[in-house]
Write a protein that holds these residues in place. Structure first.
Motif, short mmCIF file in Angstrom:
data_model
loop_
_atom_site.label_atom_id
_atom_site.label_comp_id
_atom_site.label_asym_id
_atom_site.label_seq_id
_atom_site.Cartn_x
_atom_site.Cartn_y
_atom_site.Cartn_z
N UNK A 111 38.63 38.61 34.73
CA UNK A 111 40.10 38.16 34.92
C UNK A 111 41.18 38.50 34.10
N UNK A 112 40.51 38.75 32.81
CA UNK A 112 41.61 39.18 31.85
C UNK A 112 42.29 40.62 32.22
N UNK A 113 41.28 41.47 32.86
CA UNK A 113 41.92 42.71 33.25
C UNK A 113 42.83 42.63 34.57
N UNK A 114 42.22 41.72 35.30
CA UNK A 114 43.10 41.37 36.42
C UNK A 114 44.51 40.89 35.96
N UNK A 115 44.72 39.96 34.88
CA UNK A 115 45.87 39.59 34.23
C UNK A 115 46.61 40.62 33.77
N UNK A 116 45.85 41.61 33.12
CA UNK A 116 46.62 42.78 32.58
C UNK A 116 47.27 43.86 33.55
N UNK A 117 46.99 43.54 34.68
CA UNK A 117 47.34 44.40 35.53
C UNK A 117 48.40 44.14 36.34
N UNK A 118 49.04 42.86 36.14
CA UNK A 118 49.99 42.26 37.00
C UNK A 118 51.13 42.99 37.15
N UNK A 119 51.59 44.12 36.54
CA UNK A 119 52.96 44.80 36.60
C UNK A 119 52.50 46.03 36.92
N UNK A 120 51.30 46.09 37.33
CA UNK A 120 50.87 47.61 38.09
C UNK A 120 50.94 47.18 39.76
N UNK A 121 50.31 48.26 40.45
CA UNK A 121 50.40 48.00 41.93
C UNK A 121 49.86 49.23 42.53
N UNK A 122 48.80 48.81 43.31
CA UNK A 122 48.27 49.99 44.34
C UNK A 122 49.22 50.84 45.14
N UNK A 123 50.56 50.00 45.34
CA UNK A 123 51.69 50.53 46.09
C UNK A 123 52.51 51.09 45.10
N UNK A 372 46.80 42.69 24.54
CA UNK A 372 46.72 44.02 24.37
C UNK A 372 45.75 44.73 24.89
N UNK A 373 44.30 44.15 24.79
CA UNK A 373 43.47 45.13 25.43
C UNK A 373 43.19 45.03 26.89
N UNK A 374 43.61 43.75 27.31
CA UNK A 374 43.51 43.61 28.99
C UNK A 374 44.55 44.51 29.62
N UNK A 375 45.70 44.86 29.02
CA UNK A 375 46.72 45.78 29.40
C UNK A 375 46.30 47.14 29.44
N UNK A 376 45.62 47.55 28.54
CA UNK A 376 44.90 48.83 28.19
C UNK A 376 43.85 48.92 29.27
N UNK A 377 43.06 47.99 29.52
CA UNK A 377 42.05 48.30 30.49
C UNK A 377 42.46 48.41 31.72
#
Ligand code: MN
Length: 395
Positions: A111-123, A372-377
């Motif tokens: 869930x940390x990695x998911x949180x770190x992915x919020x500004x990314x997107x598969x689209x 920091x780490x979850x955004x990198x991951x």
């Protein structure tokens, strides 16, 4: 005096809040139109029928609201009601950290990695990779596999069964040419969010079951091929019965025949201390080539990419990335940090250099998350999905 002025600004703020409430109170909300779909996602379609797109699709993909899936992938109940829905990539969490040798916490990784992915997107478009993942792959987020914290054997078996269930499907899209899978079908790929590194053993059993032995590209500061350690004093256990840890799972993978033969597997970013040079001899015997972290300085990311590609050739490839491959300045929240690591910019260049390899699956592990780490991951996961999008699994 200071106290007094604080009081007066607090009073002013209260007045403003009062005015705002009154203004809001005059708006008529058609509350009855708000419904929830099967995921419990609120549906505002009817309210905003003639306004902005607030349909479920847009709602789920918000960068700071809605459900937190990996890179805004669609949520799917992959092990339940949606088990028959096809997809190309399943993102799944493996919340497990009870086989780590130092700092625990990776159970919070998914869930940390998911949180770190919020500004990314598969689209969204990955600019340097020049690709939009969703143009090539239908990615879903299956949530997490339940893994007990009281018995590692049981927990790893839970993950093995869940992973095998995902892999057994036929993927939504197929490729021209013959599938590289043993059964000739096109299977979905799984990106697993760990979890300590032990989870890679059951995950390798899954891909080896579908494709046969795989070449592993292992990003890490440690070898993880350590022979199982006997406790002091007898009675001695057979090696196979010693509990697997996050430093010995590759020994088991080698013994089980999951790794491609002829030293077609490579560690990248190695720099951890060892007890004996015998560890390096064992590592070679167990099928590995080593690229040290210093190589990025000595031969550059292009040299590292060349060494990786020369090692794995045209084999099916599994990528496993321990976040401690990065420098702790860029990924401090991990089980066993080591200084002198690879930067986030370098790891992106190296991963982008692997385009065209036949990536059959991947995991990102050892994230005991901080921001920091979850955004990198998360960004690394997004790069790996881009790689998968550039990788047809056909001969
Ligand atoms: Mn590791």
């Amino acid at each position: 005096m200071v106290f007094g002025s604080r009081l007066s600004s607090a009073a002013a703020a209260l007045t403003l809040v009062g005015q705002a409430s009154q203004a809001l109170g005059s708006i008529q909300y058609p509350v009855a139109a708000v419904t929830a779909d099967n995921y419990g996602t609120l549906n505002f379609t009817e309210i905003f029928a003639s306004g902005p797109d607030m349909s479920n699709a847009a709602w789920e993909r918000g960068s700071f609201h809605g459900l937190t899936t990996f890179a805004r992938a669609a949520p799917l109940r992959c092990f339940g009601a949606d088990a028959d829905t096809p997809y190309d990539v399943a993102v799944v969490g493996a919340p497990f950290d009870t086989a780590t040798s130092y700092r625990p916490g990776a159970r919070f990784g998914p869930n940390g990695i998911r949180q770190g992915s919020r500004r990314l997107g598969v689209e969204r478009i990955n600019v340097p990779a020049k690709i939009r993942i969703s143009d090539h792959l239908d990615v879903v987020d299956c949530g997490d596999v339940p893994m007990v914290m009281t018995d590692n054997k049981v927990a790893l078996r839970q993950l093995e069964l869940a992973n095998a269930a995902l892999l057994s499907h036929t993927s939504l899209r197929s490729y021209s040419g013959r599938s590289i899978a043993k059964d000739g079908k096109f299977h979905p790929r799984v990106l697993t969010l760990g979890g300590d590194h032990t989870i890679t053993l059951p995950l390798l059993r899954g891909v080896a079951g579908v494709y046969g032995p795989v070449s592993v590209i292992h990003f890490d500061s440690h070898l993880d091929t350590w022979k199982p350690k006997q406790t002091t004093g007898g009675p001695w256990l057979p090696d196979e019965e010693i509990p697997v840890t996050h430093g010995s799972y590759f020994w088991y993978a080698y013994k089980e025949g999951l790794l491609a033969p002829n030293n077609a597997n490579i560690h990248v970013g190695i720099r951890g201390a060892i007890n004996s040079w015998q560890d390096y001899d064992d590592d070679y015997e167990f099928g590995w080539i080593i690229s040290h972290a210093e190589d990025v300085e000595d031969v550059g990311w292009k040299g590292v990419v060349k060494k990786i590609r020369d090692t794995v050739g045209d084999n099916p490839v599994y990528i496993t990335l321990d976040i401690d491959v990065l420098d702790p300045g860029m990924a401090p929240a991990t089980g066993t940090p080591e200084i002198g690591g690879i930067t986030t910019r370098e790891i992106k260049k190296i991963l982008q250099g692997l385009a065209g390899l036949k990536i059959v699956g991947a995991d990102i592990v050892e994230v005991a998350p901080d921001e920091i780490t979850q955004i990198a991951a998360a960004n690394i996961g997004w790069e790996i999905l881009a790689l998968m999008a550039k990788t047809p699994l056909a001969e």
